[in-house]
Design a protein around this motif. Structure first.
Motif, PDB file in Angstrom:
ATOM      1  N   LEU A 544       1.232  -1.644  -0.018  1.00 43.68           N
ATOM      2  CA  LEU A 544       0.003   0.233  -0.462  1.00 43.68           C
ATOM      3  C   LEU A 544       1.090   1.429  -0.090  1.00 43.68           C
ATOM      4  O   LEU A 544       2.418   1.238   0.586  1.00 43.68           O
ATOM      5  CB  LEU A 544      -1.179   0.169   0.935  1.00 43.68           C
ATOM      6  N   ASP A 545       0.529   2.049  -0.654  1.00 47.09           N
ATOM      7  CA  ASP A 545       0.663   3.589  -0.688  1.00 47.09           C
ATOM      8  C   ASP A 545       1.180   4.405   0.494  1.00 47.09           C
ATOM      9  O   ASP A 545       0.064   5.545   0.725  1.00 47.09           O
ATOM     10  CB  ASP A 545       0.449   4.572  -2.058  1.00 47.09           C
ATOM     11  N   MET A 546       1.771   4.059   1.472  1.00 45.21           N
ATOM     12  CA  MET A 546       2.083   4.874   3.154  1.00 45.21           C
ATOM     13  C   MET A 546       3.534   4.493   3.353  1.00 45.21           C
ATOM     14  O   MET A 546       4.163   4.057   2.716  1.00 45.21           O
ATOM     15  CB  MET A 546       0.666   4.070   3.739  1.00 45.21           C
ATOM     16  N   GLU A 547       3.650   5.946   4.645  1.00 45.92           N
ATOM     17  CA  GLU A 547       4.732   6.159   5.128  1.00 45.92           C
ATOM     18  C   GLU A 547       5.370   3.906   5.429  1.00 45.92           C
ATOM     19  O   GLU A 547       4.264   3.394   6.098  1.00 45.92           O
ATOM     20  CB  GLU A 547       4.639   6.510   5.966  1.00 45.92           C
ATOM     21  N   GLU A 548       6.239   4.483   6.553  1.00 42.17           N
ATOM     22  CA  GLU A 548       6.977   2.540   6.972  1.00 42.17           C
ATOM     23  C   GLU A 548       6.616   2.739   7.855  1.00 42.17           C
ATOM     24  O   GLU A 548       6.368   1.326   7.978  1.00 42.17           O
ATOM     25  CB  GLU A 548       8.423   3.494   6.950  1.00 42.17           C
ATOM     26  N   LYS A 549       6.527   3.574   8.856  1.00 45.00           N
ATOM     27  CA  LYS A 549       5.607   3.300  10.823  1.00 45.00           C
ATOM     28  C   LYS A 549       4.213   3.416   9.879  1.00 45.00           C
ATOM     29  O   LYS A 549       4.111   2.413  11.211  1.00 45.00           O
ATOM     30  CB  LYS A 549       5.913   4.677  10.814  1.00 45.00           C
ATOM     31  N   GLU A 550       3.546   3.960   8.687  1.00 46.68           N
ATOM     32  CA  GLU A 550       2.396   3.186   8.844  1.00 46.68           C
ATOM     33  C   GLU A 550       1.852   1.599   9.056  1.00 46.68           C
ATOM     34  O   GLU A 550       0.978   0.752   9.034  1.00 46.68           O
ATOM     35  CB  GLU A 550       1.582   4.227   8.004  1.00 46.68           C
ATOM     36  N   LYS A 551       3.065   1.799   7.825  1.00 47.92           N
ATOM     37  CA  LYS A 551       2.918   0.042   7.656  1.00 47.92           C
ATOM     38  C   LYS A 551       3.073  -0.960   8.377  1.00 47.92           C
ATOM     39  O   LYS A 551       3.427  -1.937   8.911  1.00 47.92           O
ATOM     40  CB  LYS A 551       4.024  -0.120   6.427  1.00 47.92           C
ATOM     41  N   GLU A 552       4.680  -0.993   9.073  1.00 45.93           N
ATOM     42  CA  GLU A 552       4.586  -0.785  10.335  1.00 45.93           C
ATOM     43  C   GLU A 552       3.464  -1.412  11.000  1.00 45.93           C
ATOM     44  O   GLU A 552       3.328  -2.847  12.067  1.00 45.93           O
ATOM     45  CB  GLU A 552       5.867  -0.621  11.757  1.00 45.93           C
ATOM     46  N   LYS A 553       2.476   0.009  11.515  1.00 52.36           N
ATOM     47  CA  LYS A 553       1.229  -0.541  12.556  1.00 52.36           C
ATOM     48  C   LYS A 553       0.382  -1.230  12.416  1.00 52.36           C
ATOM     49  O   LYS A 553       0.182  -2.104  12.599  1.00 52.36           O
ATOM     50  CB  LYS A 553       0.797   1.561  12.397  1.00 52.36           C
ATOM     51  N   PHE A 554       0.451  -1.188  11.020  1.00 45.23           N
ATOM     52  CA  PHE A 554      -0.278  -1.921  10.123  1.00 45.23           C
ATOM     53  C   PHE A 554      -0.352  -3.556  10.183  1.00 45.23           C
ATOM     54  O   PHE A 554      -1.179  -3.990  10.220  1.00 45.23           O
ATOM     55  CB  PHE A 554      -0.772  -2.086   8.214  1.00 45.23           C
ATOM     56  N   LEU A 555       0.858  -4.090  10.036  1.00 45.12           N
ATOM     57  CA  LEU A 555       1.575  -4.998  10.447  1.00 45.12           C
ATOM     58  C   LEU A 555       0.922  -5.428  11.942  1.00 45.12           C
ATOM     59  O   LEU A 555       0.952  -7.116  11.850  1.00 45.12           O
ATOM     60  CB  LEU A 555       2.949  -5.897  10.229  1.00 45.12           C
ATOM     61  N   TYR A 556       1.716  -4.388  12.381  1.00 45.64           N
ATOM     62  CA  TYR A 556       1.442  -5.495  14.235  1.00 45.64           C
ATOM     63  C   TYR A 556       0.012  -6.097  14.778  1.00 45.64           C
ATOM     64  O   TYR A 556      -0.199  -6.437  15.420  1.00 45.64           O
ATOM     65  CB  TYR A 556       1.527  -4.244  14.919  1.00 45.64           C
ATOM     66  N   ARG A 557      -1.098  -5.009  13.294  1.00 47.19           N
ATOM     67  CA  ARG A 557      -1.826  -5.780  14.138  1.00 47.19           C
ATOM     68  C   ARG A 557      -3.347  -6.228  13.309  1.00 47.19           C
ATOM     69  O   ARG A 557      -4.755  -6.201  12.856  1.00 47.19           O
ATOM     70  CB  ARG A 557      -3.385  -4.037  14.165  1.00 47.19           C
ATOM     71  N   HIS A 558      -2.063  -7.097  12.169  1.00 44.12           N
ATOM     72  CA  HIS A 558      -2.892  -8.552  11.690  1.00 44.12           C
ATOM     73  C   HIS A 558      -3.672  -9.078  12.115  1.00 44.12           C
ATOM     74  O   HIS A 558      -3.169  -9.529  13.389  1.00 44.12           O
ATOM     75  CB  HIS A 558      -1.505  -9.258  10.898  1.00 44.12           C
ATOM     76  N   SER A 559      -4.241 -10.228  11.885  1.00 42.75           N
ATOM     77  CA  SER A 559      -5.081 -10.982  12.942  1.00 42.75           C
ATOM     78  C   SER A 559      -4.806 -12.328  13.781  1.00 42.75           C
ATOM     79  O   SER A 559      -4.967 -12.510  14.900  1.00 42.75           O
ATOM     80  CB  SER A 559      -6.915 -11.144  11.841  1.00 42.75           C
TER      81      SER A 559
END
Length: 626
Positions: A544-559
């Motif tokens: 996805l087109d987002m900042e690295e920190k946002e990508k990390e946060k996205f990964l941390y919340r995988h189901s």
């Protein structure tokens, strides 16, 4: 012999003395005739020796003459010798034909009986209907139905149920429904027939309506409905119904147990599966091979490989299904060497493998990268065991080659297949293209998948991700646009964990769980420990087109991460955590769960769409994550 001479000969016998030598000699012959001609010769001898025809075995007379032009001859003998109707004599032939290898002979005999005005009784009709059932002959079945109605047998529930079953078996559900509604009385068998036939035709809702209307239910009623839900892909409804059965005064039988265990396997309901296992042991079902085979499958799919192996080892008798289930289970759990060893033991014991056995073996080789062994198994299945490869076997070989990076060989193999490749085969190649970053072959695979399985969102996601990883953003956008045009929606990922009999389901970034705040706080503390051990979020999997920190946060919340954290919070230390996931585990979660298993010293078992991942001591049972 003419009719008049037969009649006179039947009337004029003085009773012979029991010690008469003629009677003794004839007694040796009366059971040895096998054709109408031999019967007539015996008849002539009896006349000459002044011996009464009453010594003839009438059932054998009927058997010899039933399907020959001499039917009328036997008919005359019976008419003169019997004071009661001769129907019962012919019935003895009918039942033998109906239950034997030539049920059509029962129909021929029945029409002979009708031609000579031999009046059918209820047994006659039941035997002929049995023949119709074996032949799936609804045309003659309808004729018999009409005949017994004219004879006044409409109140005979047994005949009505047989006819109902015949209509259902032959797909005449309209006639079956009409007969059901017109029946003056019904019993539990009547209702069970309707439920079974509707289930067989996939009308699970119609079957359940009948089930709810039943005034009385027996174990077969409950079992048919539970089994029907499982067969129609509704395991949750099957388990819900089984829980209601627990409140009734009905004891589940072996078939019920098999159906419920299959539902538990589909849903990963380990606790209920264990309870059913205990019940089956108490009930003496331990020797039932089908129950044991289903137990193996249930434990395998619930991530309890040790329990599955224990059931397998304790079986007194094993079939090819037992061996195949255990081999497939070992393969699913990444224990390829053990699967191959078990196969060798199977062969040593003289058990012949089947197609399912080889699917398990090929899966084992594929997931553990045993290329040469996989090739040998595929070649030997036909050469050594006479098993003809099916589309599933070809798909396994393509998967084997694709995982190993032999993409061109996999493509050539597909093009040389003697059967048309399906979506699974091309999908295996597409998956290999993603890992090994081969865009050209990925596009080739996707061209076929667009035709074979145009609504499968997984393939679009994979090709889109391949483009995104290659930074071909326009192509990735084009795929997403194509999904919208075709109405293909991406499947939402979820992970679930069962704690104290309650299923807790999570989606990525879930904020709806009552303990969401505690879960995220626990994760933050765990993340610190993970980073100390070298964890670095694999943000490359977030396309996805987002900042690295946002990508990390996205990964941390995988189901799956949220489900594991909840399990750590709510289950006793030292117990295994079992997670069900509807999609594949991503590369980042795979790496994270390996670390977590070592940090908390807990076994974490994740069942995703493809296989089991058994994380223990910082390692996973699978060679690779995909």
């Amino acid at each position: 012999m003419s009719s008049s001479s037969l009649s006179s000969s039947l009337r004029c016998f003085p009773p012979p003395s029991p010690s008469s030598p003629n009677l003794k000699n004839n007694d040796l012959l009366i059971h040895n005739f096998n054709t109408p001609l031999e019967l007539k010769q015996l008849h002539a001898r009896l006349i000459k020796t002044n011996t009464p025809l009453s010594i003839l075995p009438l059932t054998k007379v009927a058997s010899v003459c039933a399907l020959s032009p001499s039917f009328s001859y036997a008919h005359q003998i019976f008419s003169h010798l019997l004071e009661t109707p001769q129907t019962s004599i012919w019935n003895s032939c009918l039942i033998r034909f109906a239950e034997g290898d030539s049920p059509s002979h029962a129909l021929l005999l029945f029409y002979q009986m009708r031609l000579f005005d031999v009046l059918p009784d209820t047994f006659t009709c039941s035997f002929v209907l049995k023949a119709c059932l074996k032949l799936s002959d609804v045309v003659n079945g309808k004729i018999i139905h009409g005949i017994f109605q004219k004879l006044g047998f409409c109140s005979n529930l047994f005949l009505q149920n047989m006819t109902l079953n015949l209509y259902g078996l032959c797909g005449e559900m309209g006639d079956a429904m009409l007969l059901f509604e017109k029946m003056p009385q019904r019993d539990v068998v009547t209702w069970n027939i309707m439920i079974a036939q509707l289930v067989k035709r996939g009308d699970i809702d119609g079957a359940y309506c009948f089930f709810l209307r039943m005034p009385d239910k027996n174990v077969r009623s409950w079992t048919s409905m539970i089994s029907g839900f499982v067969q129609c892909g509704k395991p949750k409804e099957a388990i819900d119904l089984f829980m209601k059965l627990q409140d009734e005064a009905v004891r589940p039988n072996e078939v019920t147990v098999v159906s419920v265990l299959a539902a538990c396997a589909d849903l990963g309901e380990l606790d209920l599966g264990r309870s059913v296992h205990e019940y089956s042991t108490r009930s003496g079902f331990k020797r039932n091979v089908r129950v044991c085979n289903t137990l193996i499958d249930m434990y395998v799919k619930c991530g309890c490989l040790e329990n599955a192996r224990r059931v397998f080892d304790e079986m007194e008798e094993r079939t090819v299904v037992s061996w195949s289930a255990m081999i497939a289970g070992l393969a699913m759990h990444g224990q390829a060497e053990e699967a191959l060893w078990l196969f060798s033991e199977m062969i040593k014991l003289g058990m012949k493998p089947n197609g399912v056995t080889f699917i398990g073996l090929l899966h084992a080789c594929s997931h553990m990268g045993l290329i040469d062994e996989g090739r040998r198994f595929f070649a030997s299945m036909t050469a050594d065991y006479g098993v003809i490869p099916q589309i599933e076997h070809y798909g396994c070989v393509v998967d084997l080659l694709s995982r190993a990076g032999l993409l061109q060989e996999a493509h050539d193999f597909i093009m040389s297949m003697p059967v048309k490749p399906n979506g699974v085969v091309w999908g295996a190649l597409l998956g290999g293209c993603k890992v090994h970053k081969n865009i050209d072959l990925a596009e080739e695979a996707m061209k076929h998948l667009s035709e074979l399985d145009p609504l499968n969102d997984g393939y679009y996601v994979v090709i889109s991700n391949i483009y995104a990883e290659a930074e071909q953003w326009e192509d990735a956008a084009r795929v997403r646009k194509l999904m919208k045009v075709r109405g293909v929606k991406k499947t939402s990922g979820w992970s679930s964990i069962t704690v104290n009999g309650v299923v807790h389901e999570f989606v990525a970034g879930d904020q709806t769980h009552p303990q969401a705040e505690e879960i995220y706080q626990f994760w933050d503390k765990l993340l610190v420990k993970m980073k100390h051990r070298g964890y670095a979020p694999k943000t490359s999997v977030v396309l996805l087109d987002m900042e690295e920190k946002e990508k990390e946060k996205f990964l941390y919340r995988h189901s799956e991460k949220l489900a594991v954290v909840f399990g750590l919070m709510t289950t006793p230390e030292g117990t295994a955590i079992r997670i069900m996931k509807n999609l594949r585990v991503c590369e980042d979660c795979h790496a994270a769960l390996k670390l977590i298993s070592g940090i908390v010293n807990r076994e974490i078992i994740v069942r995703d769409r493809n296989r089991f991942h058994c994380f223990r001591g910082g390692q996973c049972s699978c060679r690779e994550f995909w």
